[in-house]
Motif scaffolding. Structure first.
Motif, mmCIF file in Angstrom:
data_model
loop_
_atom_site.group_PDB
_atom_site.id
_atom_site.type_symbol
_atom_site.label_atom_id
_atom_site.label_comp_id
_atom_site.label_asym_id
_atom_site.label_seq_id
_atom_site.Cartn_x
_atom_site.Cartn_y
_atom_site.Cartn_z
ATOM 1 N N LEU A 5 60.656 78.311 45.056
ATOM 2 C CA LEU A 5 59.232 78.782 45.141
ATOM 3 C C LEU A 5 58.450 78.570 46.221
ATOM 4 C CD1 LEU A 5 58.281 78.411 41.131
ATOM 5 C CD2 LEU A 5 59.641 80.150 42.526
ATOM 6 N N LEU A 6 58.127 77.191 46.434
ATOM 7 C CA LEU A 6 57.541 76.849 47.751
ATOM 8 C C LEU A 6 58.106 77.466 48.925
ATOM 9 C CD1 LEU A 6 56.160 73.567 46.451
ATOM 10 C CD2 LEU A 6 54.826 75.557 46.804
ATOM 11 N N PRO A 7 59.634 77.355 49.094
ATOM 12 C CA PRO A 7 60.124 77.772 50.381
ATOM 13 C C PRO A 7 59.971 79.319 50.429
ATOM 14 C CG PRO A 7 61.827 76.176 49.393
ATOM 15 C CD PRO A 7 60.406 76.253 48.452
ATOM 16 N N ALA A 8 60.074 80.192 49.342
ATOM 17 C CA ALA A 8 59.963 81.443 49.365
ATOM 18 C C ALA A 8 58.510 81.823 49.686
ATOM 19 C CB ALA A 8 60.071 82.152 48.025
ATOM 20 N N LEU A 9 57.335 81.157 49.133
ATOM 21 C CA LEU A 9 56.088 81.166 49.419
ATOM 22 C C LEU A 9 55.835 81.092 50.903
ATOM 23 C CD1 LEU A 9 54.359 79.870 46.439
ATOM 24 C CD2 LEU A 9 54.455 82.145 46.938
ATOM 25 N N TYR A 10 56.525 80.023 51.477
ATOM 26 C CA TYR A 10 56.161 79.839 52.934
ATOM 27 C C TYR A 10 56.628 80.958 53.712
ATOM 28 C CZ TYR A 10 57.281 77.664 57.499
ATOM 29 O OH TYR A 10 57.215 77.443 58.783
ATOM 30 N N GLN A 11 58.025 81.510 53.325
ATOM 31 C CA GLN A 11 58.337 82.582 54.304
ATOM 32 C C GLN A 11 57.303 83.823 53.842
ATOM 33 O OE1 GLN A 11 60.782 82.635 56.530
ATOM 34 N NE2 GLN A 11 61.462 80.596 55.890
ATOM 35 N N LYS B 69 56.992 66.776 53.628
ATOM 36 C CA LYS B 69 58.130 65.871 53.727
ATOM 37 C C LYS B 69 59.317 66.658 53.171
ATOM 38 C CE LYS B 69 60.236 61.590 51.821
ATOM 39 N NZ LYS B 69 60.039 60.685 50.731
ATOM 40 N N GLN B 70 59.342 67.295 52.213
ATOM 41 C CA GLN B 70 60.291 68.076 51.524
ATOM 42 C C GLN B 70 60.801 69.301 52.520
ATOM 43 O OE1 GLN B 70 58.773 69.739 47.804
ATOM 44 N NE2 GLN B 70 59.254 67.717 46.766
ATOM 45 N N PHE B 71 60.033 70.095 52.938
ATOM 46 C CA PHE B 71 60.322 71.136 53.881
ATOM 47 C C PHE B 71 60.912 70.521 55.311
ATOM 48 C CE2 PHE B 71 57.475 74.965 52.886
ATOM 49 C CZ PHE B 71 57.540 74.668 51.532
ATOM 50 N N ASP C 72 55.248 73.172 62.598
ATOM 51 C CA ASP C 72 54.678 73.945 63.559
ATOM 52 C C ASP C 72 53.415 74.509 63.066
ATOM 53 O OD1 ASP C 72 55.468 75.816 61.960
ATOM 54 O OD2 ASP C 72 57.035 76.581 63.373
ATOM 55 N N ALA C 73 52.625 74.937 63.614
ATOM 56 C CA ALA C 73 51.427 75.816 63.402
ATOM 57 C C ALA C 73 51.653 76.451 61.946
ATOM 58 C CB ALA C 73 51.089 76.623 64.316
ATOM 59 N N SER C 74 52.610 77.372 61.833
ATOM 60 C CA SER C 74 52.837 77.984 60.419
ATOM 61 C C SER C 74 52.729 76.888 59.358
ATOM 62 C CB SER C 74 54.072 78.874 60.689
ATOM 63 O OG SER C 74 54.012 79.709 61.573
ATOM 64 N N LEU C 75 53.584 75.732 59.510
ATOM 65 C CA LEU C 75 53.623 75.142 58.520
ATOM 66 C C LEU C 75 52.480 74.321 58.132
ATOM 67 C CD1 LEU C 75 55.339 73.418 56.265
ATOM 68 C CD2 LEU C 75 56.249 71.654 57.985
ATOM 69 N N ASP C 76 51.742 73.948 59.113
ATOM 70 C CA ASP C 76 50.348 73.314 59.168
ATOM 71 C C ASP C 76 49.244 74.149 58.155
ATOM 72 O OD1 ASP C 76 50.938 71.160 60.547
ATOM 73 O OD2 ASP C 76 50.636 71.611 62.425
#
Length: 499
Positions: free
Chosen positions: A24-30, A62-64, A72-76
Motif C-alpha cells: 500500500l505505502l509503496p503504491a501510494l508513493y508511486q 527506513k522501510q523504503f 530524494d525530494a520525492s521521498l521527503d
C-alpha cells in the motif's frame, strides 16, 4: 487520468502490517511521484503500535530505503504526508480521536478512503466503529471503504458479512479489492478479447477444445502458516477469488461499455452460469493435494504438515485443481481447468487456450497424420507475454511440419509496469469500481466452490501427497479423463503442447 484536483485523505487500518509496508505505502508513493495526488492529501496510519507521527515517518523512510527507494525530494515530500494514530479498533475512544483528526484535515475531510488492511474478523468491528462515530456519512463529500479478500470463508459467512456491511454502508461505498485483477497482464485479457477482431470468431465452443488457468508458486506457507491452515486452503485462497475472476474475464460476453456496472454485469452472468460440480464424480472434477518434503530449486524444504503453525493431521489443501463448465450458448461443454498450488516446480501464472483439431486430415500419407493443436498462451507472471503456436512446413522437398511460435511480449524492455495496487488505489479515488468485486460476484463464486469444500471437509482421508518441487499430485491428470489433454506447465514450445 490525473487525480491532482481531488482532495482526499487515506486512512489505513493496520498500517504497521506487511500489506501496508510492502504494497500500500509503496503504491501510494508511486502515485505521489506520478502526480496523482493533490498537494493537500494526507495519509493516516492507524495501528496498535504506539508510534507518533515522527516515529512512523522515520519507520516508513527506513522501510523504503531498505527496499531500494532512494532518499530524494520525492521521498521527503511523500513522508511529510504521513501521520499516525494509535489505539484499539475495539474502543469508541479511538474512533472519536479519528473523527477529530478528520475534522481538522481541512478540505480533505470531505473525501476519505478507509482501507481495512486488517484481519477479516475486524471488518465489521471497524465498520460499526466508524458508523457509530458518524464517519461514514457523505453529507459533504464521499466516504469509501476498501476491504481485502477473503470476503467470508464460505457462502454463509459471506452473506453475514454483506448483511453487516450493508447495515452501515451503501453498496457503492464498498470497494472489494482483488489485487490479482489489478495486474496489467490480467487486464490485458480484456484488450485481447475486445480490441482484436481476429479472435472473436474463434472464441467459442466450435473452435476451442479447452482452457487452462494456472497459478503455481514455489513458496510454501512461509510466515502465514497459522492463518492459511485455519482459514485458507488453495480453493479459498486462489480459486474462489483470483482464478474464477480470470475465468470470468476470459468467458464473458462483450459489455455494452467499459463502465463498471456493464463490465461487472457480464462477469456475474458467467459466474452464475457455471455448472454445479458433480459431487458423485468429485474425484474426476476436483483434486486436492498437500505438499510433502522435497526440493525446490535445489533447496530441501519441509512438508506442509511439518510447517510451524500447521495443526497436526491438517486436511488443508495446498494444491487444488477443478474442472468447470459454463452452461451458456458460447461455452456449452467446453471444459475450463483451474489449478493452483504451493511448492511447485516453477512460479508461473498463465492461461493456455487449446484450439480444436481441423475437421479433416488433409495431409494423410504425407507425414502429417496428427498435426499438433494450436495454442494461445497468455503469461501473467513472471512472464508478461502472448504467444500463439501454429504448424508450419519444414523447408525441403518432403511434406513435414513443425510447431512455430508467434511471440509478442506485452511490454518493451525498460518500460515500467504499474503495480496492481497503484491502479486500484487510483481507481478508488476516481470512483471507478470496474476492477472491484460486487457482492453478487462474491456470492456466485462461493456458490461454485462451497459444495466441493463441504464434501472435502467430510472426508477423513488426507489430501493427496505430492513431493515439493514437482507439479502436484499425479492424480491431477485424472481430471482430463480419457482425452488427449494434459496440463500445460510452460509458455515454451516443445512440440507437444504440454510438458
Amino acid at each position: 487520468m490525473s487525480c491532482c484536483g481531488i482532495s482526499h485523505a487515506y486512512v489505513i487500518f493496520g498500517a504497521t502490517g506487511n500489506l501496508a509496508a510492502n504494497k500500500l505505502l509503496p503504491a501510494l508513493y508511486q502515485l505521489h511521484c506520478m502526480g496523482h495526488m493533490a498537494e493537500d492529501v494526507e495519509i493516516l496510519g492507524c495501528g496498535r503500535t504506539p508510534f507518533t507521527q515522527e516515529t512512523w515517518q522515520i519507520e516508513v523512510r527506513k522501510q523504503f530505503v531498505e527496499s531500494g527507494i532512494a532518499e530524494d525530494a520525492s521521498l521527503d515530500s511523500f513522508i511529510q504526508r504521513l501521520d499516525y494514530l494509535s489505539g484499539s479498533l475495539k474502543e469508541a475512544a479511538f474512533y472519536q480521536s479519528l473523527g477529530d483528526w478528520i475534522g481538522n484535515d481541512g478540505e480533505c475531510a470531505n473525501n476519505v478512503v478507509f482501507y481495512l488492511s486488517v484481519s477479516p474478523e475486524l471488518y465489521v468491528t471497524v465498520t460499526e466503529g466508524l458508523a457509530a462515530a458518524q464517519l461514514l456519512e457523505e453529507s459533504h463529500g464521499w466516504r469509501r471503504m476498501v476491504i481485502e479478500k477473503p470476503f467470508g470463508h464460505d457462502l454463509e459467512s459471506a452473506r453475514e458479512l454483506q448483511h453487516s456491511l450493508s447495515d452501515q454502508l451503501k453498496e457503492e461505498q464498498i470497494y472489494r479489492i482483488d489485487h490479482y485483477v489489478g495486474k496489467e497482464a490480467v487486464q490485458n485479457l480484456l484488450v485481447l478479447r475486445f480490441a482484436n477482431l481476429i479472435l472473436e470468431p474463434l472464441w467459442n465452443r466450435y473452435h476451442i477444445d479447452h482452457i487452462q488457468i494456472t497459478h503455481a508458486e514455489t513458496v510454501g506457507v512461509d510466515g502465514r502458516a497459522s492463518y492459511y491452515d485455519n482459514s485458507g486452503g488453495a480453493v479459498r485462497d486462489m480459486i474462489q477469488s483470483h482464478l474464477l475472476q480470470v475465468m470470468a474475464l476470459l468467458a464473458m460476453e462483450p459489455p455494452v461499455s467499459m463502465e463498471a456496472e456493464a463490465l461487472r454485469n457480464e462477469k456475474v452472468k458467467v459466474l452464475q452460469s457455471i455448472r454445479p460440480v458433480n459431487l458423485e464424480q468429485l474425484a474426476t472434477h476436483a483434486i486436492r493435494g498437500q505438499y510433502a518434503a522435497g526440493e525446490v530449486k535445489g533447496v530441501a524444504v519441509p512438508g506442509y504438515l511439518q510447517e510451524e503453525g500447521v495443526a497436526a493431521g491438517s486436511h488443508t489443501e495446498s494444491y487444488a485443481a477443478m474442472k468447470l463448465y459454463i452452461d451458456n450458448w458460447r461455452w456449452k461443454d467446453v471444459p475450463f481447468y483451474l489449478r493452483t498450488g504451493k511448492r511447485l516446480q516453477e512460479r508461473r501464472s498463465m492461461v493456455a487456450v487449446r484450439f480444436k483439431q481441423p475437421p479433416m486430415q488433409l495431409f494423410q500419407g504425407s507425414g502429417i497424420y496428427q498435426p499438433h493443436p494450436n495454442w494461445l498462451l497468455i503469461g501473467i507472471q513472471p512472464e508478461d507475454a502472448v504467444r500463439m503456436e501454429i504448424s508450419a512446413k519444414v523447408p525441403g522437398l518432403e511434406m513435414h511440419t513443425r510447431q512455430i511460435v508467434m511471440d509478442a511480449s506485452v511490454s518493451t524492455p525498460g518500460e515500467r509496469k504499474a503495480e496492481a495496487y497503484e491502479e486500484l488505489l487510483l481507481d478508488v479515488i476516481k470512483g471507478d469500481r470496474s476492477l472491484f468485486l460486487r457482492y453478487d460476484e462474491v456470492k456466485a463464486a462461493w456458490t461454485v466452490v462451497d459444495p466441493v469444500m463441504q464434501r472435502w471437509s467430510e472426508d477423513e482421508q488426507l489430501p493427496l501427497q505430492y513431493p515439493a518441487g514437482g507439479w502436484g499430485p499425479k492424480a491431477a491428470e485424472k481430471i482430463f479423463g480419457d482425452s488427449d489433454r494434459a496440463w500445460r506447465h510452460s509458455l515454451s514450445c516443445n512440440g507437444k503442447g504440454s510438458e
